[in-house]
Every structure is written in C-alpha cells, then in structure tokens.
Write a protein that holds these residues in place. Structure first.
Motif, PDB file in Angstrom:
ATOM      1  N   PRO A  10       0.811  -1.225   0.000  1.00  0.00           N
ATOM      2  CA  PRO A  10       0.000   0.000   0.000  1.00  0.00           C
ATOM      3  C   PRO A  10       0.842   1.273   0.000  1.00  0.00           C
ATOM      4  CG  PRO A  10      -0.001  -0.997   2.180  1.00  0.00           C
ATOM      5  CD  PRO A  10       0.743  -1.946   1.267  1.00  0.00           C
ATOM      6  N   VAL A  11       0.313   2.271  -0.675  1.00  0.00           N
ATOM      7  CA  VAL A  11       0.854   3.626  -0.664  1.00  0.00           C
ATOM      8  C   VAL A  11      -0.361   4.519  -0.415  1.00  0.00           C
ATOM      9  CG1 VAL A  11       2.059   5.430  -1.942  1.00  0.00           C
ATOM     10  CG2 VAL A  11       2.655   3.025  -2.333  1.00  0.00           C
ATOM     11  N   GLY A  93      -4.188   0.685  -0.952  1.00  0.00           N
ATOM     12  CA  GLY A  93      -4.421   1.781  -0.005  1.00  0.00           C
ATOM     13  C   GLY A  93      -5.174   2.964  -0.580  1.00  0.00           C
ATOM     14  N   LYS A  94      -5.930   2.748  -1.660  1.00  0.00           N
ATOM     15  CA  LYS A  94      -6.634   3.851  -2.304  1.00  0.00           C
ATOM     16  C   LYS A  94      -8.113   3.867  -1.933  1.00  0.00           C
ATOM     17  CE  LYS A  94      -2.737   4.333  -4.090  1.00  0.00           C
ATOM     18  NZ  LYS A  94      -1.832   5.286  -3.487  1.00  0.00           N
ATOM     19  N   GLN A 142      -8.673   2.267   5.585  1.00  0.00           N
ATOM     20  CA  GLN A 142      -9.813   1.392   5.841  1.00  0.00           C
ATOM     21  C   GLN A 142      -9.981   0.353   4.742  1.00  0.00           C
ATOM     22  OE1 GLN A 142     -12.860   4.382   6.148  1.00  0.00           O
ATOM     23  NE2 GLN A 142     -12.620   4.591   8.376  1.00  0.00           N
ATOM     24  N   GLY A 143      -9.755   0.773   3.499  1.00  0.00           N
ATOM     25  CA  GLY A 143      -9.869  -0.150   2.370  1.00  0.00           C
ATOM     26  C   GLY A 143      -8.845  -1.270   2.460  1.00  0.00           C
ATOM     27  N   ARG A 144      -7.617  -0.913   2.792  1.00  0.00           N
ATOM     28  CA  ARG A 144      -6.574  -1.937   2.933  1.00  0.00           C
ATOM     29  C   ARG A 144      -6.956  -2.942   4.023  1.00  0.00           C
ATOM     30  NH1 ARG A 144      -1.774  -4.283   0.756  1.00  0.00           N
ATOM     31  NH2 ARG A 144      -0.979  -5.532   2.474  1.00  0.00           N
ATOM     32  N   ALA A 145      -7.385  -2.444   5.178  1.00  0.00           N
ATOM     33  CA  ALA A 145      -7.783  -3.333   6.276  1.00  0.00           C
ATOM     34  C   ALA A 145      -8.961  -4.220   5.857  1.00  0.00           C
ATOM     35  CB  ALA A 145      -8.138  -2.509   7.514  1.00  0.00           C
ATOM     36  N   PHE A 146      -9.875  -3.664   5.099  1.00  0.00           N
ATOM     37  CA  PHE A 146     -11.055  -4.393   4.636  1.00  0.00           C
ATOM     38  C   PHE A 146     -10.652  -5.573   3.743  1.00  0.00           C
ATOM     39  CE2 PHE A 146     -14.552  -4.877   1.518  1.00  0.00           C
ATOM     40  CZ  PHE A 146     -15.601  -5.145   2.375  1.00  0.00           C
ATOM     41  N   VAL A 147      -9.804  -5.333   2.749  1.00  0.00           N
ATOM     42  CA  VAL A 147      -9.420  -6.440   1.859  1.00  0.00           C
ATOM     43  C   VAL A 147      -8.543  -7.457   2.591  1.00  0.00           C
ATOM     44  CG1 VAL A 147      -9.730  -5.189  -0.307  1.00  0.00           C
ATOM     45  CG2 VAL A 147      -7.491  -5.207   0.763  1.00  0.00           C
ATOM     46  N   GLU A 148      -7.747  -7.005   3.547  1.00  0.00           N
ATOM     47  CA  GLU A 148      -6.968  -7.962   4.339  1.00  0.00           C
ATOM     48  C   GLU A 148      -7.898  -8.913   5.082  1.00  0.00           C
ATOM     49  OE1 GLU A 148      -4.497  -5.538   6.840  1.00  0.00           O
ATOM     50  OE2 GLU A 148      -2.942  -5.327   5.305  1.00  0.00           O
TER      51      GLU A 148
END
Length: 173
Positions: A10-11, A93-94, A142-148
């Motif tokens: 993520p960036v 991370g977008k 939040q998006g990164r955490a969601f897909v994880e």
C-alpha cells in the motif's frame, strides 16, 4: 474473489497533497460508466485542482503502478457492484468510489469502505473527497484493512474450507 493481498504494497494518499491524482480504468467503457466519469471530471475541472488519468492501453504492471500513485480510484458506475480492480486499488491503499446498487448494500459488511456514488451523484461525491485529504488517507487505510480481512486468501482459507465441507455434506444427503 480472493487474492494474496500481501502482493500489493500500500501507498496511502498523502493528506497534504494539493493536486490529487484520480484514476479510472475503462476496461469496458459502457459497463464501467466511463462517460459518466468523464462528465464528472469535466464538471469538476473548473472548480478544483486535480489530475485525472485513464488507465488504458498499457501493460498490467504499468497500470498497477499508476493506481499505486493515485489518490482516488473510480471503479464502475453501471454494474452495481465492485470489481476486482476496486479490490486491488483498496489493497494498494486507495479510496474507491463505485456504484453499489441498493439491493447489494445490505450484503456488504457494515464497515465496507467503498464510497457509493451513482452516475448522478459522482461529481458531488468526488468533489468532497478531492477537497478532503485526511478523508482520502483514512478511507485508503480502511480499504486496505477491509481487503486484508475479507479477501486475503491466508486469512479466509479456513472459512472457505468449512463452506466447501458444508456443501459436500449437504449434497450427500
């Protein structure tokens, strides 16, 4: 849709960035609602400073590199559900803006970070996100955490195995 989220570093959007980059991948322009995306971009160009890029005609590695640089990813505005590109953008991370039809909204977890916009509301919703760097950064995280949690194969493998076992037991009855 499942994938190895760790393959996507993520960036997160820089909250202080003055000219955010918005990207859209018109892999199927009619189905993705690309004409609505272009209308929204044109409407906002005179109001707020941002850069817009279409992801097309380039190798996948180059396309993902462009998403990695982006501050906002616009997915689709016709199908009524997110696609794999939205999941990849969240893994990077977008923040993602996408139209999710009303019948599907209850099927998503309550903390679904996708920002829901129709073709009619896209311009207004995109403008709000363009003007709020802190929100872009927060929604990206939040998006990164969601897909994880929801799509990362090692995390969900046990639940998938349990579902297959249940189906096999049910089909043998």
């Amino acid at each position: 849709q499942r994938f190895i989220v760790d393959d996507y570093v993520p960036v997160y959007p820089d909250p202080a960035k003055r000219v955010p980059l918005v990207v859209h991948s018109p892999s199927a322009p009619i189905a993705k609602g690309t004409s609505a995306v272009l209308r929204a971009v044109e409407e906002l160009k005179g109001k707020i400073d941002f850069e817009f890029r279409l992801i097309q005609g380039m190798p996948r590695t180059q396309a993902l590199a462009l998403v990695r640089q982006a501050d906002i990813f616009l997915d689709q505005f016709v199908w009524g559900d997110r696609g794999m590109a939205a999941l990849e953008a969240m893994a990077l991370g977008k923040p993602v803006i996408c139209w999710i039809k009303p019948q599907l909204v209850p099927l998503y977890p309550a903390d679904n970070p996708i920002i829901n916009a129709s073709q009619d509301t896209l311009s207004a919703i995109l403008e709000l996100l363009l003007r709020d760097g802190t929100r872009r950064h927060m929604v990206g995280r939040q998006g990164r955490a969601f897909v994880e949690r929801e799509y990362h194969v090692p995390t969900i493998a046990g639940a998938l195995v349990d579902m297959y076992i249940d189906v096999l037991h049910f089909s043998r009855r």
